[in-house]
Scaffold this active site. Structure first.
Site, PDB file in Angstrom:
ATOM      1  N   ARG A 252       0.847  -1.185   0.000  1.00 52.24           N
ATOM      2  CA  ARG A 252       0.000   0.000   0.000  1.00 52.24           C
ATOM      3  C   ARG A 252       0.889   1.242   0.000  1.00 52.24           C
ATOM      4  O   ARG A 252       1.982   1.234   0.570  1.00 52.24           O
ATOM      5  CB  ARG A 252      -0.934   0.007   1.208  1.00 52.24           C
ATOM      6  CG  ARG A 252      -1.913  -1.168   1.206  1.00 52.24           C
ATOM      7  CD  ARG A 252      -2.744  -1.213   2.480  1.00 52.24           C
ATOM      8  NE  ARG A 252      -3.660  -2.340   2.448  1.00 52.24           N
ATOM      9  CZ  ARG A 252      -3.372  -3.564   2.883  1.00 52.24           C
ATOM     10  NH1 ARG A 252      -2.161  -3.801   3.396  1.00 52.24           N
ATOM     11  NH2 ARG A 252      -4.262  -4.534   2.829  1.00 52.24           N
TER      12      ARG A 252
ATOM     13  N   LYS B 135      -2.296  -2.153   7.657  1.00 54.47           N
ATOM     14  CA  LYS B 135      -3.742  -1.996   7.745  1.00 54.47           C
ATOM     15  C   LYS B 135      -4.374  -3.064   8.626  1.00 54.47           C
ATOM     16  O   LYS B 135      -5.295  -2.790   9.399  1.00 54.47           O
ATOM     17  CB  LYS B 135      -4.350  -2.051   6.343  1.00 54.47           C
ATOM     18  CG  LYS B 135      -5.854  -1.848   6.307  1.00 54.47           C
ATOM     19  CD  LYS B 135      -6.363  -1.866   4.880  1.00 54.47           C
ATOM     20  CE  LYS B 135      -7.876  -1.665   4.831  1.00 54.47           C
ATOM     21  NZ  LYS B 135      -8.390  -1.688   3.444  1.00 54.47           N
TER      22      LYS B 135
ATOM     23  N   HIS C 180      -2.386   3.256  -5.606  1.00 53.80           N
ATOM     24  CA  HIS C 180      -2.908   2.002  -5.062  1.00 53.80           C
ATOM     25  C   HIS C 180      -3.206   0.996  -6.174  1.00 53.80           C
ATOM     26  O   HIS C 180      -3.193  -0.214  -5.946  1.00 53.80           O
ATOM     27  CB  HIS C 180      -4.190   2.277  -4.265  1.00 53.80           C
ATOM     28  CG  HIS C 180      -4.632   1.135  -3.415  1.00 53.80           C
ATOM     29  ND1 HIS C 180      -4.280   1.013  -2.087  1.00 53.80           N
ATOM     30  CD2 HIS C 180      -5.395   0.053  -3.709  1.00 53.80           C
ATOM     31  CE1 HIS C 180      -4.812  -0.094  -1.601  1.00 53.80           C
ATOM     32  NE2 HIS C 180      -5.494  -0.692  -2.557  1.00 53.80           N
TER      33      HIS C 180
ATOM     34  N   ARG D 220      -1.262  -2.389  -7.089  1.00 53.67           N
ATOM     35  CA  ARG D 220      -1.496  -3.650  -6.384  1.00 53.67           C
ATOM     36  C   ARG D 220      -2.413  -4.548  -7.219  1.00 53.67           C
ATOM     37  O   ARG D 220      -2.199  -5.754  -7.349  1.00 53.67           O
ATOM     38  CB  ARG D 220      -2.139  -3.376  -5.014  1.00 53.67           C
ATOM     39  CG  ARG D 220      -1.155  -2.812  -4.011  1.00 53.67           C
ATOM     40  CD  ARG D 220      -1.824  -2.237  -2.770  1.00 53.67           C
ATOM     41  NE  ARG D 220      -2.611  -3.217  -2.024  1.00 53.67           N
ATOM     42  CZ  ARG D 220      -2.090  -4.111  -1.193  1.00 53.67           C
ATOM     43  NH1 ARG D 220      -0.776  -4.189  -1.016  1.00 53.67           N
ATOM     44  NH2 ARG D 220      -2.878  -4.928  -0.521  1.00 53.67           N
TER      45      ARG D 220
ATOM     46  N   HIS E 199      -3.764  -9.273   2.158  1.00 50.03           N
ATOM     47  CA  HIS E 199      -5.208  -9.116   2.038  1.00 50.03           C
ATOM     48  C   HIS E 199      -5.971  -9.992   3.023  1.00 50.03           C
ATOM     49  O   HIS E 199      -7.052  -9.637   3.459  1.00 50.03           O
ATOM     50  CB  HIS E 199      -5.657  -9.540   0.631  1.00 50.03           C
ATOM     51  CG  HIS E 199      -5.685  -8.397  -0.331  1.00 50.03           C
ATOM     52  ND1 HIS E 199      -5.877  -8.569  -1.684  1.00 50.03           N
ATOM     53  CD2 HIS E 199      -5.551  -7.065  -0.144  1.00 50.03           C
ATOM     54  CE1 HIS E 199      -5.855  -7.397  -2.284  1.00 50.03           C
ATOM     55  NE2 HIS E 199      -5.660  -6.475  -1.377  1.00 50.03           N
TER      56      HIS E 199
ATOM     57  N   TYR F 175      -2.579 -17.955  10.380  1.00 49.42           N
ATOM     58  CA  TYR F 175      -2.168 -16.625   9.936  1.00 49.42           C
ATOM     59  C   TYR F 175      -0.799 -16.320  10.520  1.00 49.42           C
ATOM     60  O   TYR F 175      -0.635 -16.216  11.720  1.00 49.42           O
ATOM     61  CB  TYR F 175      -3.189 -15.585  10.409  1.00 49.42           C
ATOM     62  CG  TYR F 175      -3.066 -14.273   9.671  1.00 49.42           C
ATOM     63  CD1 TYR F 175      -2.160 -13.307  10.079  1.00 49.42           C
ATOM     64  CD2 TYR F 175      -3.856 -14.017   8.560  1.00 49.42           C
ATOM     65  CE1 TYR F 175      -2.052 -12.103   9.409  1.00 49.42           C
ATOM     66  CE2 TYR F 175      -3.752 -12.818   7.881  1.00 49.42           C
ATOM     67  CZ  TYR F 175      -2.849 -11.868   8.315  1.00 49.42           C
ATOM     68  OH  TYR F 175      -2.740 -10.680   7.638  1.00 49.42           O
TER      69      TYR F 175
END
Length: 390
Positions: free
Chosen positions: A241, A268, A330, A333, A356, A366
């Site tokens: 980003r 983010k 952006h 991406r 994402h 994760y």
């Protein structure tokens, strides 16, 4: 004889306090320091008591008589006006502690520990601008759904639809905090789901693979700031980003491992992220280092080197290259994602590199290093692809 306003105004202080009587127990107490205080002498349950009414001339003679009359009306109902005044003060204190603003600030103080300083400041500014002026002083349990909706409609009216939705989300969190702390019984923000306008979601403009070579050729000839040019190149090579590029620090770069480790507070999703650096990206950083390597940020602000380039710096550079409305910073991406998918890279690897994946949707655990070997190979392939496009 009743007191006159002239007598009250002209009363001079003496060595000791003295009284100027009006009627029905009302009088002014003139203090040696010159202050003049209204007092009402009354009896209840056989006891003589005093009620403080305020100071003259803030409380005029007429206003003092009116307050004295209100106190006497209470006495006719066997209510002690002094006790009633104390209870009203206590009620106001409780209302202040239970006010929407008070509870919202407590909620904000608790939450800001897990937020970036910038986000915490933004949330507080939005509450102070949009919520507190309308509802701040209200006891939170007395606010109704229509009242909250009216406040949010005022935000909508200036076409700030996204801000109105975020304000509703913030209110929901505040009401749930109030429930948890015993200050409210339910979340009225939940009653407003679907009540606000929605804006049609538009994807970021992006370049197709066939348009990328021309863009890169124009970028090579860009005659603006070299730092801006390198920032755009680095953005394309890493497809993170734009905020993550703008805030990049030299301390995050590991030249030996050829990695860029972005800390959680700048991501983010609030999880650390590893960006494998291709040979092309490393070469770019070596070109940049003589320019800004002595500073904290890779791309520092020209006028204030302790900060980094602004949000519009790269965007305006894209516009100068002739790509207004054709792509955004952006958008690269999306371009990278499309090309990598078309060339057969695993969707999970691509999504992980794009950072994402949401926690509840990740197919494996994760982890910021998940698929790192595959991502390293993919990023070098991408660096080679960009090099060939040029």
């Amino acid at each position: 004889m009743a007191l006159t306003d002239i007598q009250a105004r002209n009363a001079k202080p003496k060595e000791k306090p003295y009284k100027l009587s009006d009627a029905g127990g009302l009088y002014i107490l003139v203090q040696p320091n010159g202050s003049k205080l209204w007092r009402l002498k009354y009896r209840i349950a056989g006891k003589e008591k005093l009620l403080s009414i305020g100071s003259y001339p803030i409380i005029t003679l007429a206003a003092a008589r009116d307050k004295a009359m209100q106190a006497k009306e209470k006495l006719t109902n066997n209510i002690d006006p002094s006790q009633a005044k104390k209870e009203e003060k206590q009620k106001q204190l409780v209302n202040l502690e239970n006010s929407f603003e008070s509870i919202a600030r407590c909620w904000h103080n608790n939450q800001k520990l897990s937020w970036t300083e910038r986000h915490a400041s933004y949330v507080l500014r939005r509450m102070e601008a949009d919520l507190f002026p309308k509802m701040g002083a209200r006891a939170i349990e007395t606010i109704t759904p229509p009242e909250l909706l009216t406040t949010l409609r005022a935000i909508e009216a200036r076409d700030a639809i996204d801000i109105a939705h975020r304000a509703l989300q913030t209110c929901g969190q505040i009401f749930r905090y109030a429930i948890a702390t015993g200050k409210a019984e339910r979340d009225i923000a939940a009653d407003l789901r679907g009540a606000l306008k929605t804006r049609k979601k538009e994807n970021y403009s992006r370049l197709a693979a066939s348009e990328l070579p021309e863009f890169l050729s124009k970028l090579e000839k860009y005659d603006g700031e070299i730092q801006t040019k390198l920032a755009l190149k680095f953005l394309i090579l890493t497809f993170v980003r734009s905020a993550e590029v703008r805030g990049a620090k030299w301390s995050e770069i590991n030249f030996e491992k050829k990695e860029w480790r972005i800390p959680a507070e700048r991501m983010k999703m609030r999880d650390p992220h590893i960006v494998p650096l291709s040979t092309q990206a490393i070469n770019l950083l070596n070109e940049l280092k003589p320019l800004t390597g002595h500073m904290e940020h890779l791309f520092p602000n020209r006028t204030k080197s302790s900060t980094f380039i602004s949000e519009n710096t790269m965007l305006y550079a894209v516009y100068r290259l002739g790509y207004h409305s054709r792509t955004t910073a952006h958008g690269f991406r999306g371009t990278a994602s499309t090309i990598l998918n078309e060339h057969g890279f695993m969707p999970d690897v691509i999504e992980r590199q794009l950072a994402h994946a949401e926690r509840n949707k990740v197919r494996a655990s994760y982890n910021h290093a998940q698929y790192l070997p595959e991502r390293t190979k993919m990023m070098q392939w991408w660096g080679n692809y960009i090099g060939q496009c040029k």
